[in-house]
Scaffold this active site. Structure first.
Site, PDB file in Angstrom:
ATOM      1  CD  GLU A  47      -2.749   1.284   2.444  1.00 25.67           C
ATOM      2  OE1 GLU A  47      -2.671   0.437   3.356  1.00 25.67           O
ATOM      3  OE2 GLU A  47      -3.487   2.279   2.472  1.00 25.67           O
ATOM      4  NE  ARG A 272       3.853  -7.908  10.942  1.00 21.09           N
ATOM      5  CZ  ARG A 272       3.153  -7.326   9.956  1.00 21.09           C
ATOM      6  NH1 ARG A 272       2.186  -7.964   9.355  1.00 21.09           N
ATOM      7  NH2 ARG A 272       3.429  -6.112   9.588  1.00 21.09           N
ATOM      8  CE  LYS A 282       3.749   0.616   4.984  1.00 20.19           C
ATOM      9  NZ  LYS A 282       2.522   0.180   4.302  1.00 20.19           N
TER      10      LYS A 282
HETATM   11  P1  ATP Z   1       2.993  -1.999   8.252  1.00 18.63           P
HETATM   12  O1  ATP Z   1       1.921  -2.638   9.068  1.00 18.63           O
HETATM   13  O2  ATP Z   1       4.357  -2.236   8.756  1.00 18.63           O
HETATM   14  O3  ATP Z   1       2.766  -0.582   7.999  1.00 18.63           O
HETATM   15  P2  ATP Z   1       1.685  -3.161   6.012  1.00 18.63           P
HETATM   16  O4  ATP Z   1       1.410  -4.592   6.189  1.00 18.63           O
HETATM   17  O5  ATP Z   1       0.578  -2.234   6.226  1.00 18.63           O
HETATM   18  O6  ATP Z   1       2.970  -2.756   6.863  1.00 18.63           O
HETATM   19  P3  ATP Z   1       1.666  -3.317   3.174  1.00 18.63           P
HETATM   20  O7  ATP Z   1       2.038  -2.247   2.235  1.00 18.63           O
HETATM   21  O8  ATP Z   1       0.259  -3.698   3.279  1.00 18.63           O
HETATM   22  O9  ATP Z   1       2.239  -2.885   4.582  1.00 18.63           O
HETATM   23  O10 ATP Z   1       2.562  -4.592   2.927  1.00 18.63           O
HETATM   24  C1  ATP Z   1       2.923  -5.093   1.659  1.00 18.63           C
HETATM   25  C2  ATP Z   1       3.310  -6.531   1.796  1.00 18.63           C
HETATM   26  O11 ATP Z   1       4.401  -6.667   2.702  1.00 18.63           O
HETATM   27  C3  ATP Z   1       2.177  -7.359   2.342  1.00 18.63           C
HETATM   28  O12 ATP Z   1       2.055  -8.519   1.554  1.00 18.63           O
HETATM   29  C4  ATP Z   1       2.599  -7.678   3.745  1.00 18.63           C
HETATM   30  O13 ATP Z   1       2.117  -8.925   4.137  1.00 18.63           O
HETATM   31  C5  ATP Z   1       4.114  -7.665   3.653  1.00 18.63           C
HETATM   32  N1  ATP Z   1       4.690  -7.310   4.956  1.00 18.63           N
HETATM   33  C6  ATP Z   1       4.447  -6.201   5.685  1.00 18.63           C
HETATM   34  N2  ATP Z   1       5.130  -6.223   6.851  1.00 18.63           N
HETATM   35  C7  ATP Z   1       5.842  -7.383   6.853  1.00 18.63           C
HETATM   36  C8  ATP Z   1       6.751  -7.999   7.779  1.00 18.63           C
HETATM   37  N3  ATP Z   1       7.068  -7.430   8.940  1.00 18.63           N
HETATM   38  N4  ATP Z   1       7.292  -9.192   7.433  1.00 18.63           N
HETATM   39  C9  ATP Z   1       6.993  -9.769   6.267  1.00 18.63           C
HETATM   40  N5  ATP Z   1       6.152  -9.253   5.360  1.00 18.63           N
HETATM   41  C10 ATP Z   1       5.568  -8.070   5.636  1.00 18.63           C
HETATM   42 MG    MG Z   2      -1.181  -3.740   5.252  1.00 15.99          MG
END
Ligand code: ATP
Ligand code: MG
Length: 592
Positions: A47, A272, A282
């Protein structure tokens, strides 16, 4: 080991063959059974609401890595269904980060918003089939009616509307007739489902917001759960890899895809990445940037990909780390030492050795001829003989580190002291003959003599009685007249606590709300040193310096650690960042 933040990773002690982690095994089996006709098509779906972090890097390495390994393809698709939080600059930074990591996506960059028409058509079809309805409940009413883990929900009054009435309302929502938040489109599934996700989830909300790509074309936006599975379906993804939190949502994705009769990828969840001494959200990164705790999203202390890049991490080291920590079904915290070791391993193999004196004190070598300069061969990389040697200028005045000298040393101090002899790396052996102090009693200069028979740091011949002279200490040094002045930023971990989010037991009692993770910030995470003295080769690119895939120049400063040139450098005024120390000082400080 009972603290959830100590390392419990199973992969750590697993045998080597476990590198065929469970996702590889699933794909192996699919290939064997011909399930997808041999296709492997993954995607990375960020995102664009912030910069990517090391957790995302793991997901990138996994998705792009599997596609490559199995001769398949991986898409880059921005999940841009929330116009309020998303920005073009985040899109740009994410593209840069993925390229830097060394991955290439299939075809064009894709956007969820490219499929808004398709998603809307799907919504109309579910409405016409009596499987979705327009609901007039406020968010508060909806929350109350949803029920709990132990009690079923209560149906919304809108649930009984006819397909025709729902279709009319949906079209009017789409036409922009209703104000924000006044209605939603919901899937008609099961208000009594034990899985709360299945209790008539919202598919569309009304939001009159300008989207960074579709502008004002849409007054309604699809919810993540409805949109995401359709995006994967549209792109004919075979293996839709996501983190464990989405396990509960899988039945919902199945429901949408099966009821629409569209391509149905297989979702696979993995744990994760969680690192100690780090936050990984974030929201917190935004806060640290906004409140000036760091210099920006790409501050070298941030666990963002852009921060790690600026810190001096190589793409190779991040890919190696991702592979090394493995893929698991169980959440565990990974020790950040493993990330630090990954960059140490890479830089140990590839980084040219150079000499730099960070906290200099001048040494005048009294028996060395004034005005004379000689170039001594110094080994560029003891790990790689093909890197050869370079000429390092030596003259009568040199700099050494202030703390490599002690006027009154303890017994086991093998460095320089009055009357003591040490080896200068790649140069001569010197003996300290005097200490010059200012009026305040501070040491301003040291005096020494050198032994011409020790050129190149070699042992001098045995004396007349056959006795061999020995020294224990070897110091790095820089010729004073040739030295280049630099600023060096000594970065360290951003947090002092293993789990920065955990309130320590001894934190003051008074209002607990006053405490947050920021209290665990490391006040010494950045120490800026000015007037550091570098050997001249560090100022200009040497002919025998390696080409790094990203053009960032990285070095080992002998005895000090690994460093890289920062983008803040100006001609004649280089700025270096410390990437990592030579050895893990945190574990040692912890008494291991
Ligand atoms: P955050 O919660 O840290 O802001 P997010 O999950 O909202 O991260 P996205 O942009 O939705 O961020 O994530 C893109 C991809 O990265 C998704 O497929 C998500 O599952 C993966 N991802 C995000 N954080 C992790 C992590 N800590 N370890 C592995 N994969 C991750
Ligand atoms: Mg997300």
């Amino acid at each position: 080991m009972s603290d959830p933040h100590t390392e419990t990773s199973r992969e750590a002690d697993a045998p080597a063959e476990a590198s065929r982690h469970f996702i590889r095994q699933i794909i192996d089996a699919d290939q064997a059974s011909g399930k997808w006709g041999g296709r492997v098509h993954t995607r990375f779906p960020p995102e664009p609401n912030g910069f990517l972090h090391i957790g995302h890097a793991k997901s990138i390495c996994l998705n792009f890595g599997l596609a490559k390994e199995f001769g398949g393809a991986c898409n880059l698709r921005f999940d841009d269904t929330n116009p309020v939080k998303e920005e073009q600059r985040y899109v740009d930074s994410i593209i840069e980060d993925i390229r830097w990591l060394g991955f290439r996506w299939e075809g064009e960059v894709r956007f969820a918003s490219d499929y808004f028409d398709f998603m809307y058509e799907c919504a109309e079809r579910l409405v016409q089939d009596g499987k979705a309805y327009v609901c007039d409940q406020t968010p508060e009413e909806m929350r109350k009616a949803r029920g709990t883990l132990t009690e079923p929900g209560t149906p919304s009054p809108g649930r009984n509307r006819s397909p025709d009435e729902n279709l009319d309302l949906l079209r009017r929502m789409r036409a922009g007739e209703f104000p924000d938040g006044s209605r939603t489109l919901r899937a008609k599934i099961d208000m009594a489902s034990p899985n709360i996700v299945m209790r008539d989830p919202v598919m569309y909300r009304i939001l009159h917001a300008t989207h960074h790509r579709t502008g004002d074309a849409w007054p309604i936006y699809p919810m993540y759960d409805f949109a995401h599975c359709l995006e994967d379906s549209m792109e004919r993804i075979t293996h839709s890899i996501c983190t464990l939190e989405f396990e509960n949502n899988r039945p919902l994705y199945d429901w949408f895809l099966d009821n629409l009769g569209v391509h149905h990828p297989q979702q696979i969840e993995f744990a994760r990445l969680i690192l100690n001494y780090t936050v990984m959200s974030k929201r917190k990164f935004l806060e640290l940037v906004r409140d000036g705790h760091v210099m920006g999203w790409d501050d070298p202390r941030m666990p963002t990909i852009s921060g790690l890049r600026r810190r001096g991490y190589t793409p190779e080291s991040i890919r190696a780390f991702s592979e090394e920590v493995g893929v698991s079904k169980y959440n565990s915290t990974i020790d950040v030492v493993r990330l630090e070791n990954a960059i140490r391993d890479d830089l140990n193999k590839r980084a040219p050795r150079r000499m730099a004196v960070l906290n200099p004190v001048k040494v005048v070598i009294e028996n060395y001829p004034e005005g004379e300069v000689e170039y001594l061969d110094a080994v560029n990389n003891p790990e790689d003989a093909s890197c050869g040697v370079r000429g390092v200028p030596f003259a009568r005045e040199i700099y050494i580190e202030r703390d490599d000298f002690m006027e009154d040393p303890p017994k086991k101090f093998f460095r320089l002291a009055p009357g003591a002899e040490v080896r200068l790396r790649a140069a001569y052996w010197i003996t300290c003959t005097g200490v010059v102090k200012n009026d305040a009693g501070e040491i301003v200069e040291l005096r020494a003599t050198y032994d011409p028979q020790t050129r190149g740091g070699d042992n001098p011949p045995p004396d007349a009685e056959g006795k061999v002279r020995k020294v224990k200490g070897t110091l790095h040094w820089v010729s004073a007249q040739h030295a280049v002045d630099a600023e060096v930023r000594m970065f360290d971990r951003l947090f002092t606590a293993e789990n920065p989010d955990k309130r320590p037991k001894d934190a003051p009692e008074d209002p607990p709300e006053d405490w947050d993770y920021k209290q665990n910030l490391n006040p010494e995470s950045l120490v800026t040193l000015r007037g550091c003295k570098l050997e001249p080769m560090l100022a200009e690119r040497g002919a025998d310096e390696p080409e790094w895939s990203d053009g960032i120049r990285r070095f080992q400063f002998e005895r000090l650690g690994y460093f890289c040139i920062d983008a803040d450098s100006k001609p004649g005024a280089p700025v270096f960042n410390r990437t990592v120390t030579l050895k893990d000082s945190w574990s040692r400080a912890g008494g291991k």
